[in-house]
Design a protein around this motif. Structure first.
Motif, PDB file in Angstrom:
ATOM      1  N   VAL A 119      -5.749 127.074  26.195  1.00 22.27           N
ATOM      2  CA  VAL A 119      -5.444 125.798  26.858  1.00 22.27           C
ATOM      3  C   VAL A 119      -3.935 125.593  26.924  1.00 22.27           C
ATOM      4  O   VAL A 119      -3.385 125.189  27.961  1.00 22.27           O
ATOM      5  N   GLU A 120      -3.235 125.883  25.808  1.00 22.11           N
ATOM      6  CA  GLU A 120      -1.781 125.718  25.796  1.00 22.11           C
ATOM      7  C   GLU A 120      -1.123 126.668  26.787  1.00 22.11           C
ATOM      8  O   GLU A 120      -0.206 126.271  27.519  1.00 22.11           O
ATOM      9  N   ASP A 121      -1.596 127.933  26.790  1.00 26.97           N
ATOM     10  CA  ASP A 121      -1.048 128.889  27.746  1.00 26.97           C
ATOM     11  C   ASP A 121      -1.302 128.426  29.182  1.00 26.97           C
ATOM     12  O   ASP A 121      -0.424 128.547  30.051  1.00 26.97           O
ATOM     13  N   ALA A 122      -2.508 127.914  29.422  1.00 27.61           N
ATOM     14  CA  ALA A 122      -2.839 127.421  30.763  1.00 27.61           C
ATOM     15  C   ALA A 122      -1.953 126.233  31.137  1.00 27.61           C
ATOM     16  O   ALA A 122      -1.455 126.148  32.277  1.00 27.61           O
ATOM     17  N   LYS A 123      -1.720 125.341  30.155  1.00 28.96           N
ATOM     18  CA  LYS A 123      -0.847 124.184  30.432  1.00 28.96           C
ATOM     19  C   LYS A 123       0.571 124.644  30.752  1.00 28.96           C
ATOM     20  O   LYS A 123       1.208 124.135  31.681  1.00 28.96           O
ATOM     21  N   LYS A 124       1.050 125.627  29.983  1.00 27.05           N
ATOM     22  CA  LYS A 124       2.404 126.150  30.228  1.00 27.05           C
ATOM     23  C   LYS A 124       2.479 126.799  31.600  1.00 27.05           C
ATOM     24  O   LYS A 124       3.443 126.609  32.334  1.00 27.05           O
ATOM     25  N   GLN A 125       1.444 127.559  31.924  1.00 24.94           N
ATOM     26  CA  GLN A 125       1.427 128.225  33.220  1.00 24.94           C
ATOM     27  C   GLN A 125       1.353 127.199  34.350  1.00 24.94           C
ATOM     28  O   GLN A 125       2.048 127.327  35.356  1.00 24.94           O
ATOM     29  N   ILE A 126       0.527 126.182  34.138  1.00 25.93           N
ATOM     30  CA  ILE A 126       0.414 125.128  35.159  1.00 25.93           C
ATOM     31  C   ILE A 126       1.741 124.409  35.315  1.00 25.93           C
ATOM     32  O   ILE A 126       2.180 124.124  36.439  1.00 25.93           O
ATOM     33  N   GLU A 127       2.398 124.120  34.183  1.00 28.44           N
ATOM     34  CA  GLU A 127       3.691 123.431  34.233  1.00 28.44           C
ATOM     35  C   GLU A 127       4.722 124.304  34.944  1.00 28.44           C
ATOM     36  O   GLU A 127       5.502 123.808  35.763  1.00 28.44           O
ATOM     37  N   ALA A 128       4.699 125.619  34.625  1.00 26.66           N
ATOM     38  CA  ALA A 128       5.650 126.523  35.288  1.00 26.66           C
ATOM     39  C   ALA A 128       5.372 126.587  36.785  1.00 26.66           C
ATOM     40  O   ALA A 128       6.306 126.539  37.607  1.00 26.66           O
ATOM     41  N   GLU A 129       4.089 126.686  37.144  1.00 25.14           N
ATOM     42  CA  GLU A 129       3.735 126.715  38.568  1.00 25.14           C
ATOM     43  C   GLU A 129       4.092 125.391  39.247  1.00 25.14           C
ATOM     44  O   GLU A 129       4.510 125.364  40.401  1.00 25.14           O
TER      45      GLU A 129
END
Length: 186
Positions: A119-129
């Protein structure tokens, strides 16, 4: 009559029911010998054999009782071992259940940790995107706004400094409007 008396006397002399005196003596002597042989030789041997058999039977009974006591002791030991084995099996089963519960708890914990990481990785990826999309959108909005402003003003805004000032001002206005709308809605 005489004749009858002599016939009677002859019949008495040959009477088979009355033994002859010699036969009586031989019979008594033979009986005494048989009794002595039986009494002195045969009876003690019979008594000895009977005594041995009696001892064997009594000894067999004693051995049977001892064997029965020993069998009872072995049975008691077996039952005690069986109870101990049942207790040990119960303890092992309890330990296995505890270990199983611990393994399940550890697996759940690992799964939750992995889920949090994902979830954290997904949030980071979403934030980066999101940041990348925002930058891309800003660049596109800037280009479009410069073109629009150039058309409205009627002069070219191709100058880089002027273009960046116009874009920054436009984006600041948009952001301030978005903030005021969020405050009004809250």
């Amino acid at each position: 009559m005489i004749r009858a008396a002599s016939v009677l006397a002859a019949e008495e002399a040959n009477n088979p029911l009355i033994p002859h005196p010699f036969e009586l003596v031989v019979g008594i002597f033979s009986f005494a010998v048989v009794m002595i042989v039986l009494g002195r030789i045969l009876v003690p041997r019979l008594q000895k054999t009977l005594a041995e058999r009696t001892e064997a039977i009594e000894g067999g009974l004693v051995r049977a009782e001892e064997a029965q006591k020993e069998a009872q002791q072995v049975l008691d030991q077996y039952k005690a071992q069986q109870k101990a084995a049942a207790v040990e099996a119960s303890n092992e089963r309890r330990k296995a259940e505890e270990q199983g519960a611990q393994i399940i708890a550890e697996a759940k914990e690992k799964a939750q940790a992995e889920a949090r990481k994902i979830v954290e990785d997904a949030k980071k990826q979403i934030e980066a995107e999101r940041q990348q999309a925002l930058q891309s959108l800003r660049a596109e909005i800037g280009t479009m706004s410069v073109e629009l402003a150039g058309r409205v003003v009627g002069e070219s805004l191709e100058d880089g400094a002027r273009q960046s000032r116009v874009v920054d001002r436009f984006l600041e206005e948009l952001e301030s409007r978005a903030r005021t709308q969020e405050q009004v809605q809250s």
